[in-house]
Design an enzyme around this catalytic site. Structure first.
Site, short mmCIF file in Angstrom:
data_model
loop_
_atom_site.label_atom_id
_atom_site.label_comp_id
_atom_site.label_asym_id
_atom_site.label_seq_id
_atom_site.Cartn_x
_atom_site.Cartn_y
_atom_site.Cartn_z
N THR A 161 0.85 -1.20 0.00
CA THR A 161 0.00 0.00 0.00
C THR A 161 0.88 1.24 0.00
OG1 THR A 161 -1.61 -1.24 1.29
CG2 THR A 161 -1.89 1.15 1.21
N ARG A 174 -5.15 -6.92 -0.39
CA ARG A 174 -6.34 -6.72 0.45
C ARG A 174 -6.49 -7.93 1.37
NH1 ARG A 174 -10.77 -4.52 -3.89
NH2 ARG A 174 -10.72 -2.29 -3.33
N LYS A 233 -7.14 1.86 -2.68
CA LYS A 233 -6.71 1.14 -1.47
C LYS A 233 -6.66 2.10 -0.28
CE LYS A 233 -5.28 -1.67 1.52
NZ LYS A 233 -4.09 -2.48 1.69
N GLY A 278 -6.80 -0.33 15.97
CA GLY A 278 -5.41 -0.81 15.83
C GLY A 278 -5.22 -1.53 14.51
N CYS A 307 -3.36 -1.73 9.00
CA CYS A 307 -3.87 -0.99 7.83
C CYS A 307 -4.55 0.31 8.19
CB CYS A 307 -4.93 -1.84 7.11
SG CYS A 307 -4.38 -3.39 6.57
N LYS A 325 -2.77 3.39 9.42
CA LYS A 325 -1.68 3.88 8.54
C LYS A 325 -2.20 4.45 7.22
CE LYS A 325 0.31 0.94 5.79
NZ LYS A 325 1.15 0.13 4.87
N TYR A 337 -5.12 -6.39 18.63
CA TYR A 337 -5.87 -5.23 18.13
C TYR A 337 -7.25 -5.61 17.66
CZ TYR A 337 -5.60 -6.27 13.09
OH TYR A 337 -5.78 -6.83 11.84
N ARG A 362 -0.31 -5.60 16.62
CA ARG A 362 0.23 -4.38 15.99
C ARG A 362 -0.69 -3.17 16.22
NH1 ARG A 362 1.53 -6.86 10.22
NH2 ARG A 362 -0.18 -8.16 10.91
N ARG A 373 -16.05 -2.26 24.55
CA ARG A 373 -16.53 -2.73 23.23
C ARG A 373 -18.01 -3.07 23.24
NH1 ARG A 373 -12.71 -1.41 19.33
NH2 ARG A 373 -10.66 -1.71 20.21
N1 SAJ Z 1 -12.84 -1.29 14.67
C1 SAJ Z 1 -13.73 -0.45 15.37
N2 SAJ Z 1 -15.00 -0.29 14.89
C2 SAJ Z 1 -15.42 -0.90 13.75
C3 SAJ Z 1 -14.51 -1.74 13.05
C4 SAJ Z 1 -13.23 -1.92 13.53
O1 SAJ Z 1 -13.37 0.12 16.41
O2 SAJ Z 1 -16.59 -0.73 13.36
C5 SAJ Z 1 -11.47 -1.43 15.16
C6 SAJ Z 1 -11.09 -2.86 15.47
O3 SAJ Z 1 -11.34 -3.16 16.82
C7 SAJ Z 1 -9.57 -2.85 15.17
C8 SAJ Z 1 -9.43 -1.83 14.06
O4 SAJ Z 1 -10.61 -1.02 14.11
O5 SAJ Z 1 -8.83 -2.42 16.29
C9 SAJ Z 1 -9.27 -2.43 12.66
O6 SAJ Z 1 -10.30 -3.38 12.50
P1 SAJ Z 1 -10.66 -3.95 11.01
O7 SAJ Z 1 -11.90 -4.78 11.17
O8 SAJ Z 1 -10.67 -2.86 10.03
O9 SAJ Z 1 -9.49 -5.01 10.72
P2 SAJ Z 1 -8.13 -4.78 9.90
O10 SAJ Z 1 -7.30 -3.72 10.50
O11 SAJ Z 1 -7.50 -6.11 9.74
O12 SAJ Z 1 -8.63 -4.23 8.50
C10 SAJ Z 1 -8.46 -4.99 7.34
C11 SAJ Z 1 -8.50 -4.01 6.20
N3 SAJ Z 1 -8.16 -4.75 5.00
C12 SAJ Z 1 -7.14 -4.29 4.24
O13 SAJ Z 1 -6.54 -3.26 4.46
C13 SAJ Z 1 -6.80 -5.12 3.07
C14 SAJ Z 1 -9.87 -3.38 6.08
O14 SAJ Z 1 -9.93 -2.64 4.85
C15 SAJ Z 1 -10.96 -4.41 6.04
O15 SAJ Z 1 -12.22 -3.75 6.07
C16 SAJ Z 1 -10.84 -5.32 7.25
O16 SAJ Z 1 -9.53 -5.93 7.23
C17 SAJ Z 1 -11.86 -6.42 7.15
O17 SAJ Z 1 -12.79 -6.37 7.96
O18 SAJ Z 1 -11.71 -7.26 6.25
#
Ligand code: SAJ
Length: 444
Positions: A136, A170, A222, A273, A276, A279, A339, A347, A419
């Protein structure tokens, strides 16, 4: 080799691939292409990682369904091997770059790994090779950094001597192989013909839609998709703060708001956290700043989300003071250090920020997390003589906690819910004082 010849080789799976960077993205990517029959060379600077991989051992922490087994197929089959020797890239037809692209403490992108990869690839890259950046990157980086660096380090000309594209990964930890197979990909080429050749490559491993486009669009999609998520979460967090102040319950409010057509209010919580979301908005903002576009919403959303762990610390302080206790010297049990729920990935964990706050103000912190080896102790044993128990991650193990047992071992009966996992009345019914994100005092 012409692009047409390269595409033919790709369609026949005769093209020789390389993946530079065998981390949580590069390794599954390499395995996926090897699984369908490509000859894949993995390039990795960490020699110990190369050793593990060439012995069929995955160095990726955490549960990645199918990855260890797949690695154990493709290495013995000879389809995939890892090396630290860049010279071995000289016979590669397609080179994928999956190196880290972090931002620093000033939210400036750090492209050292990307520059190093391009600088060492250049001198050995063969005529007619296709280079695809999967990391990214800030919009505009392909044109302003990747292309000039490649032309400089190879002495070759784009679209004459080599081809170039950007296909952002992704993936999501815990679902690396599944996401690679099932999530659509934006396929950005420096020319549309290059994008079409890239589609021919990804068609072998991606069962979802592949959208050919140009590089700037791929870079924007992205970073925008993750900035979108961050802003949505920040909105939910700001509504939570309002609900606390006016005596509402954000979890009820959110459910009812989302019954309205075209609403999708995200989940408020103890912080954002991961690798992705914290950042990518800064990568997008960096490009805007380079063009003197002053942003407000995207940076402030980051600040709102980064402020949630300290808000949890405030809620702990409020609850303890209701029980006549100070934060200084209080013993606080944190439930969840990763996270994300049901994950061991720590992370940019919001819990890490909370622990730092609490330690700074003189509280004693105890941590439990069933997925993080360092914190897998006995929850109830750890809760003994604690003055507050704080839910930071909605791990499945916490969803049906025995609140009466918790009450019996705590020194001070405080539960802080980061949460929205617990039912306020249930908590109060077990003799615990409830304090939670988005739940105002009157609504408790
Ligand atoms: N979180 C919240 N509220 C929400 C959703 C998430 O506070 O409504 C917090 C989570 O607790 C976590 C952080 O945000 O700490 C990130 O959560 P996430 O569900 O976005 O998980 P990630 O970080 O693994 O996000 C990735 C991303 N994928 C890529 O960058 C390729 C994101 O675009 C996707 O939406 C997510 O995975 C997914 O759910 O697939």
């Amino acid at each position: 080799m012409s692009l047409h010849d390269l595409q033919m080789k790709i369609e026949r799976k005769e093209a020789k691939l390389a993946v530079i960077g065998l981390g949580y993205v590069g390794l599954p990517v390499a395995c996926q292409f090897a699984r369908v029959g490509f000859d894949v060379l993995g390039m990795e600077i960490r020699a110990e990682r190369v050793g593990l991989i060439n012995n069929g051992i995955s160095p990726i922490e955490g549960k990645e369904p199918g990855l260890a087994e797949l690695l154990n197929q493709v290495v013995p089959s000879g389809k995939f091997r890892a090396t630290t020797a860049y010279q071995e890239l000289s016979d590669r037809d397609v080179i994928l770059l999956d190196v880290e692209t972090p931002v620093d403490e000033n939210n400036i992108p750090r492209y050292e790994a990307l520059r190093a990869a391009l600088g060492t690839l250049g001198p050995v890259m063969q005529q007619g090779a296709l280079v695809i950046v999967e990391s990214t990157i800030a919009p505009g980086t392909m044109q302003s950094l990747v292309l000039p660096l490649l032309e400089e380090s190879t002495g070759k000309k784009l679209n004459q001597d080599f081809y170039l594209g950007n296909c952002p990964e992704r993936v999501m930890p815990g679902k690396l192989l599944q996401n690679l197979r099932t999530v659509t990909r934006v396929v950005g080429g420096m020319t549309l013909e290059t994008a079409d050749t890239m589609v021919a490559l990804y068609q072998h491993v991606v069962q979802a839609e592949l959208d050919p486009t140009d590089c700037i669009t791929a870079e924007l999609v992205k970073t925008v998709e993750n900035a979108y998520r961050d802003v949505q979460i920040a909105f939910a967090n700001e509504v939570a703060l309002i609900c606390e102040a006016v005596g509402g319950d954000v979890w009820k409010v959110r459910d009812l708001v989302n019954k309205t057509p075209y609403r999708n209010m995200h989940l408020p919580g103890a912080g954002v956290g991961g690798h992705c979301i914290p950042k990518d908005p800064w990568l997008l903002a960096y490009s805007a700043r380079m063009e003197d576009v002053a942003l407000k919403l995207i940076p402030i959303a980051r600040l709102i989300n980064d402020g949630m762990p300290s808000h949890v610390a405030h809620l702990i302080q409020v609850a303890l003071s209701k029980m006549g206790r100070e934060m200084f010297g209080a013993r606080v049990l944190i439930l969840g250090y990763s996270y994300l729920e049901n994950s061991d990935d720590t992370r940019n964990s919001p819990s890490e920020s909370l622990v730092n706050y609490l330690t700074k103000i003189g509280a004693e912190v105890v941590i439990h997390d069933p997925y993080v080896p360092a914190y897998q102790g006995d929850l109830f044993g750890l809760a003994e003589n604690c003055d507050a128990i704080v839910l930071m991650v909605r791990h499945q193990e916490y969803l049906n906690l025995d609140l009466n047992l918790i009450r019996s071992v705590l020194r001070t009966a405080v539960l802080v819910d980061g949460r929205g996992v617990f039912d306020t009345k249930e908590v109060e019914g077990s003799g615990l004082l409830y304090q939670g994100i988005g739940v105002g005092i009157n609504s408790a």
